[in-house]
Design a protein around this motif. Structure first.
Motif, PDB file in Angstrom:
ATOM      1  N   PRO A 152      -6.553  25.432 -33.697  1.00 32.89           N
ATOM      2  CA  PRO A 152      -7.135  24.200 -33.086  1.00 32.89           C
ATOM      3  C   PRO A 152      -8.435  24.476 -32.140  1.00 32.89           C
ATOM      4  O   PRO A 152      -8.665  25.638 -31.960  1.00 32.89           O
ATOM      5  N   THR A 153      -9.164  23.320 -32.419  1.00 37.58           N
ATOM      6  CA  THR A 153     -10.419  23.542 -31.803  1.00 37.58           C
ATOM      7  C   THR A 153     -10.032  23.456 -30.211  1.00 37.58           C
ATOM      8  O   THR A 153     -11.026  24.335 -29.552  1.00 37.58           O
TER       9      THR A 153
ATOM     10  N   HIS B  98     -13.253  14.207 -36.425  1.00 31.02           N
ATOM     11  CA  HIS B  98     -12.233  14.726 -35.507  1.00 31.02           C
ATOM     12  C   HIS B  98     -10.709  14.340 -36.184  1.00 31.02           C
ATOM     13  O   HIS B  98     -10.181  13.285 -35.899  1.00 31.02           O
TER      14      HIS B  98
ATOM     15  N   LEU C 128      -7.856  15.729 -35.247  1.00 34.74           N
ATOM     16  CA  LEU C 128      -6.844  15.541 -34.052  1.00 34.74           C
ATOM     17  C   LEU C 128      -7.808  15.416 -32.978  1.00 34.74           C
ATOM     18  O   LEU C 128      -8.774  16.078 -32.434  1.00 34.74           O
ATOM     19  N   ARG C 129      -7.628  14.111 -32.131  1.00 32.35           N
ATOM     20  CA  ARG C 129      -8.774  13.892 -31.041  1.00 32.35           C
ATOM     21  C   ARG C 129      -7.799  14.516 -29.541  1.00 32.35           C
ATOM     22  O   ARG C 129      -8.446  14.936 -28.796  1.00 32.35           O
ATOM     23  N   ASP C 130      -6.610  14.297 -29.489  1.00 28.10           N
ATOM     24  CA  ASP C 130      -6.010  14.817 -28.212  1.00 28.10           C
ATOM     25  C   ASP C 130      -4.453  14.227 -28.370  1.00 28.10           C
ATOM     26  O   ASP C 130      -4.163  13.321 -28.073  1.00 28.10           O
TER      27      ASP C 130
ATOM     28  N   GLY D 210      -6.181  10.425 -35.512  1.00 29.11           N
ATOM     29  CA  GLY D 210      -6.169  11.572 -34.907  1.00 29.11           C
ATOM     30  C   GLY D 210      -5.532  11.644 -33.524  1.00 29.11           C
ATOM     31  O   GLY D 210      -5.508  12.495 -32.795  1.00 29.11           O
ATOM     32  N   LEU D 211      -4.610  10.469 -33.270  1.00 25.07           N
ATOM     33  CA  LEU D 211      -4.236  10.356 -31.996  1.00 25.07           C
ATOM     34  C   LEU D 211      -2.638   9.942 -32.153  1.00 25.07           C
ATOM     35  O   LEU D 211      -2.202   9.530 -33.286  1.00 25.07           O
TER      36      LEU D 211
ATOM     37  N   GLN E  33      -2.458   5.552 -26.680  1.00 25.45           N
ATOM     38  CA  GLN E  33      -1.857   6.709 -27.242  1.00 25.45           C
ATOM     39  C   GLN E  33      -0.789   7.027 -26.575  1.00 25.45           C
ATOM     40  O   GLN E  33      -0.296   6.836 -25.269  1.00 25.45           O
TER      41      GLN E  33
ATOM     42  N   GLN F 194      -6.637  19.195 -30.285  1.00 29.93           N
ATOM     43  CA  GLN F 194      -7.931  18.868 -30.787  1.00 29.93           C
ATOM     44  C   GLN F 194      -8.241  19.523 -31.924  1.00 29.93           C
ATOM     45  O   GLN F 194      -7.981  20.830 -31.930  1.00 29.93           O
ATOM     46  N   LYS F 195      -8.580  19.113 -33.189  1.00 28.42           N
ATOM     47  CA  LYS F 195      -9.078  19.838 -34.076  1.00 28.42           C
ATOM     48  C   LYS F 195     -10.400  18.953 -34.832  1.00 28.42           C
ATOM     49  O   LYS F 195     -10.262  18.046 -35.381  1.00 28.42           O
ATOM     50  N   THR F 196     -11.479  19.604 -34.742  1.00 24.35           N
ATOM     51  CA  THR F 196     -12.549  19.163 -35.339  1.00 24.35           C
ATOM     52  C   THR F 196     -13.092  20.044 -36.581  1.00 24.35           C
ATOM     53  O   THR F 196     -13.205  21.112 -36.399  1.00 24.35           O
TER      54      THR F 196
END
Ligand SMILES: Nc1ncnc2c1ncn2[C@@H]1O[C@H](COP(=O)(O)OP(=O)(O)OP(=O)(O)O)[C@@H](O)[C@H]1O
Length: 276
Positions: free
Chosen positions: A86-87, A48, A50-52, A244-245, A7, A37-39
């Motif tokens: 975002p989550t 997922h 966006l993970r981080d 998602g990274l 990342q 993050q977006k789940t």
């Protein structure tokens, strides 16, 4: 899905403690994502998107976001625009934390500071091209800069289409109307999702030159999603997403360096747009 990707975190790079990107000489950051993050969906259906993701968009620069289909580029743009929640994590527009804004404040930021060009154009079908272009200013009770309006419609090649409704325009013409609408109020930050996706190579090159000039001459900050290494070559930096990274950053990109990065990260280089 687990991932072994490395990342990249440009938020550190443009903030405290990290290596600052060479081109972010002023150090001003127009927008920032922190631990985003977006789940979508739940349980077995969870995606997922966006993970981080942590990144900093340098002010006054032209940034491309690239990556394979489904890597989270549009989701990131929608979160940066305050159109998707975002989550977890934070989006800052300038010094303002979007999650701490109420609806009125968010609307004001969107109207005053942001301009959007979406894949679906989002033009109002009942309005003429002219009225669509003027709409953000009309809603905000602001007067348009006539000379800038004339220059935009001329450069975008839609001056003779202004009285037509979107349904009477081609996809490429609708896209150029959406671009004029985003640029006319001279917002500080423009978020454009594949703005050259529907354009032939000549129109695409004109739009990219216009966006580049808007950042270089007028100091506007532009973030553009693209799949096209040629389009990315107009930019000051490229951020590459995968799974998602944020996985890579290319400063002062060239078509070749971007195409090589796309191949490394699993995108088909030159799949769309003005490069063909
Ligand atoms: N509203 C939604 N509901 C469920 N899943 C979604 C939704 N929006 C996006 N996704 C999923 O999130 C992931 C990221 O989608 P996103 O549109 O951000 O990718 P992208 O990189 O912009 O793709 P493309 O290049 O194809 O436009 C994908 O797996 C997508 O299917």
């Amino acid at each position: 899905m687990s991932t072994t990707r490395t990342q990249v975190n440009t938020a550190d790079a443009a903030g405290a403690g990290g290596v600052r990107p060479s081109h972010a000489s002023s150090g001003t950051v127009a927008a920032r994502a922190i631990g985003l993050q977006k789940t979508y969906g739940e349980k077995d259906a969870e995606v997922h998107a966006l993970r981080d993701v942590s990144l900093a968009i340098p002010a006054g620069r032209f940034t491309a976001i690239m990556g394979p289909s489904g890597s989270g580029k549009s989701t990131l743009m929608h979160c940066l625009a305050g159109l998707d929640t975002p989550t977890a994590g934070t989006v800052m527009i300038g010094d303002t934390d979007l999650s701490r804004c109420d609806d009125t404040q968010r609307t004001r930021i969107r109207r005053r500071e942001l301009g959007f060009v979406f894949q679906s154009f989002n033009l109002l079908p009942v309005l003429s091209a002219r009225a669509n272009i003027l709409l953000p200013l009309t809603l905000d009770r602001r007067r348009p800069d006539r000379a800038w309006f004339d220059e935009l419609v001329h450069v975008l090649g839609i001056a003779d289409r202004l009285d037509h409704k979107p349904s009477e325009l081609s996809g490429g013409q609708q896209q150029r109307v959406a671009i004029a609408r985003a640029l006319l109020p001279r917002p500080r930050l423009i978020l454009a999702d594949e703005p050259t996706g529907n354009l032939d190579s000549h129109s695409g090159a004109q739009v990219l030159s216009l966006l580049q000039a808007s950042s270089r001459r007028a100091g506007q900050t532009i973030v553009m999603v693209t799949h096209d290494p040629v389009a990315a070559g107009y930019c000051d930096q490229v951020l590459v997403m995968a799974d998602g990274l944020l996985v890579d950053q290319i400063d002062t990109p060239t078509t070749d360096s971007v195409a090589a990065a796309m191949l490394r990260h699993g995108s088909v280089a030159g799949a769309a747009g003005v490069g063909r």
